[in-house]
Design an enzyme around this catalytic site. Sequence first.
Site, PDB file in Angstrom:
ATOM      1  N   HIS A   1      14.831 -22.296   3.434  1.00  0.00           N
ATOM      2  CA  HIS A   1      15.211 -21.046   4.105  1.00  0.00           C
ATOM      3  C   HIS A   1      14.758 -21.140   5.565  1.00  0.00           C
ATOM      4  CE1 HIS A   1      14.349 -16.395   4.335  1.00  0.00           C
ATOM      5  NE2 HIS A   1      15.364 -16.754   5.099  1.00  0.00           N
TER       6      HIS A   1
ATOM      7  N   MET B   1      17.702 -10.482   1.985  1.00  0.00           N
ATOM      8  CA  MET B   1      16.270 -10.263   2.218  1.00  0.00           C
ATOM      9  C   MET B   1      15.855  -8.887   1.697  1.00  0.00           C
ATOM     10  SD  MET B   1      15.033 -13.023   3.574  1.00  0.00           S
ATOM     11  CE  MET B   1      13.383 -12.333   3.609  1.00  0.00           C
TER      12      MET B   1
ATOM     13  N   ASP C   1       9.994 -21.942   3.302  1.00  0.00           N
ATOM     14  CA  ASP C   1      10.276 -21.056   4.434  1.00  0.00           C
ATOM     15  C   ASP C   1       9.877 -21.695   5.759  1.00  0.00           C
ATOM     16  OD1 ASP C   1      11.146 -18.512   3.139  1.00  0.00           O
ATOM     17  OD2 ASP C   1       9.215 -18.750   2.139  1.00  0.00           O
TER      18      ASP C   1
ATOM     19  N   ASP D   1      15.004 -12.373  -1.778  1.00  0.00           N
ATOM     20  CA  ASP D   1      13.745 -12.923  -1.277  1.00  0.00           C
ATOM     21  C   ASP D   1      12.974 -11.831  -0.537  1.00  0.00           C
ATOM     22  OD1 ASP D   1      11.783 -14.561  -0.173  1.00  0.00           O
ATOM     23  OD2 ASP D   1      13.126 -15.496   1.290  1.00  0.00           O
TER      24      ASP D   1
ATOM     25  N   GLY E   1       4.178 -11.182   1.014  1.00  0.00           N
ATOM     26  CA  GLY E   1       3.362 -10.052   0.565  1.00  0.00           C
ATOM     27  C   GLY E   1       3.734  -8.696   1.128  1.00  0.00           C
TER      28      GLY E   1
ATOM     29  N   SER F   1       8.094 -19.181  -3.826  1.00  0.00           N
ATOM     30  CA  SER F   1       8.032 -19.491  -2.395  1.00  0.00           C
ATOM     31  C   SER F   1       6.669 -20.077  -2.066  1.00  0.00           C
ATOM     32  CB  SER F   1       8.256 -18.221  -1.580  1.00  0.00           C
ATOM     33  OG  SER F   1       7.875 -18.462  -0.240  1.00  0.00           O
TER      34      SER F   1
ATOM     35  N   MET G   1       9.722 -21.131   9.785  1.00  0.00           N
ATOM     36  CA  MET G   1       9.761 -20.052  10.805  1.00  0.00           C
ATOM     37  C   MET G   1       9.423 -20.649  12.166  1.00  0.00           C
ATOM     38  SD  MET G   1       7.517 -17.263   8.754  1.00  0.00           S
ATOM     39  CE  MET G   1       7.832 -16.891   7.036  1.00  0.00           C
TER      40      MET G   1
ATOM     41  N   HIS H   1      11.207 -22.809  -3.222  1.00  0.00           N
ATOM     42  CA  HIS H   1      11.718 -22.153  -2.003  1.00  0.00           C
ATOM     43  C   HIS H   1      10.767 -22.450  -0.841  1.00  0.00           C
ATOM     44  CE1 HIS H   1      13.954 -18.916   0.096  1.00  0.00           C
ATOM     45  NE2 HIS H   1      12.778 -18.595   0.631  1.00  0.00           N
TER      46      HIS H   1
ATOM     47  N   MET I   1      14.280 -19.674   9.007  1.00  0.00           N
ATOM     48  CA  MET I   1      14.198 -18.441   9.818  1.00  0.00           C
ATOM     49  C   MET I   1      13.988 -18.874  11.263  1.00  0.00           C
ATOM     50  SD  MET I   1      11.903 -16.348   7.122  1.00  0.00           S
ATOM     51  CE  MET I   1      11.610 -17.856   6.223  1.00  0.00           C
TER      52      MET I   1
HETATM   53  C1  DX5 Z   1       9.531 -14.028   3.976  1.00  0.00           C
HETATM   54  C2  DX5 Z   1       9.929 -15.295   3.267  1.00  0.00           C
HETATM   55  C3  DX5 Z   1       9.728 -15.228   1.823  1.00  0.00           C
HETATM   56  C4  DX5 Z   1       8.306 -14.946   1.389  1.00  0.00           C
HETATM   57  C5  DX5 Z   1       8.420 -13.991   0.247  1.00  0.00           C
HETATM   58  O1  DX5 Z   1      10.011 -13.998   5.254  1.00  0.00           O
HETATM   59  O2  DX5 Z   1      11.289 -15.624   3.498  1.00  0.00           O
HETATM   60  O3  DX5 Z   1      10.238 -16.362   1.127  1.00  0.00           O
HETATM   61  O4  DX5 Z   1       7.563 -16.068   1.005  1.00  0.00           O
HETATM   62  O5  DX5 Z   1       7.170 -13.557  -0.071  1.00  0.00           O
HETATM   63  P1  DX5 Z   1       6.879 -12.381  -1.112  1.00  0.00           P
HETATM   64  O6  DX5 Z   1       7.491 -12.778  -2.412  1.00  0.00           O
HETATM   65  O7  DX5 Z   1       5.389 -12.382  -1.122  1.00  0.00           O
HETATM   66  O8  DX5 Z   1       7.465 -11.117  -0.534  1.00  0.00           O
HETATM   67 ZN    ZN Z   2      12.239 -17.186   2.140  1.00  0.00          ZN
END
Ligand code: DX5
Ligand code: ZN
Length: 216
Positions: free
Chosen positions: A66, A137, A35, A175, A145, A8, A37, A33, A68
Amino acid sequence: MKPIIAPSLLSADFGNLEKDIEMINQSEADWLHLDIMDGVFVPNISFGFPVLKHVARLSRKPLDVHLMIVNPEKFISEVKAIGADIMNVHYEACAHLHRVVQQIREAGMKPAVTINPATPVLMLKDILPEVYMVLVMGVNPGFGGQKFIEHTVEKVRELHELIRQTQSNALIEVDGGVNLDTGKRLVEAGADILVAGNAVFSASVPQEMIHALKSL
Ligand code: DX5
Ligand code: ZN
């Protein structure tokens, strides 16, 4: 079978994205990947289409996007235009999920549905035959993190069984909170794809961590 690994980009160095994308290009990672948001569906804002376009030009790995965000159907053509292979939308963000899934497929992408930690896998029963993949999730979405929610392993096991019962071909992606320990247990439970942000980018040698995840 070896898991598909999708680092990611959220945990990459945004001051030097080119370097981190090239590291992923040269690694054993299968997908990249990404993300998105919106500060509404999740309490954080990541990056938008101008950054995505730049990332897509640099990446030689298939793009797993992805979203969100609320109303993800408004952005199907933009996601397609950057060259995404997979478009993930949240179950919780779509009042008319079946329609959105069809629209993603009609646009030429693989549709995936994501569920938050509080959404039971059973809610996916009717949509399973229509999707390429389900993203489970392992944390509440919004930040990299975070600590892995243990119940996710059981959810993957349940989803694996539901996919078998419904004769669907859907893949299972996880994820959030994925590392060598949680990743091993998720693969044993039936996960096909592991997304990893922090585990990869905080490793002293990220490519070695990708190799280790790939070898689970
Ligand atoms: C969180 C994201 C993830 C994130 C995962 O909302 O959708 O893709 O980057 O991060 P780690 O692997 O650090 O939990
Ligand atoms: Zn993600």
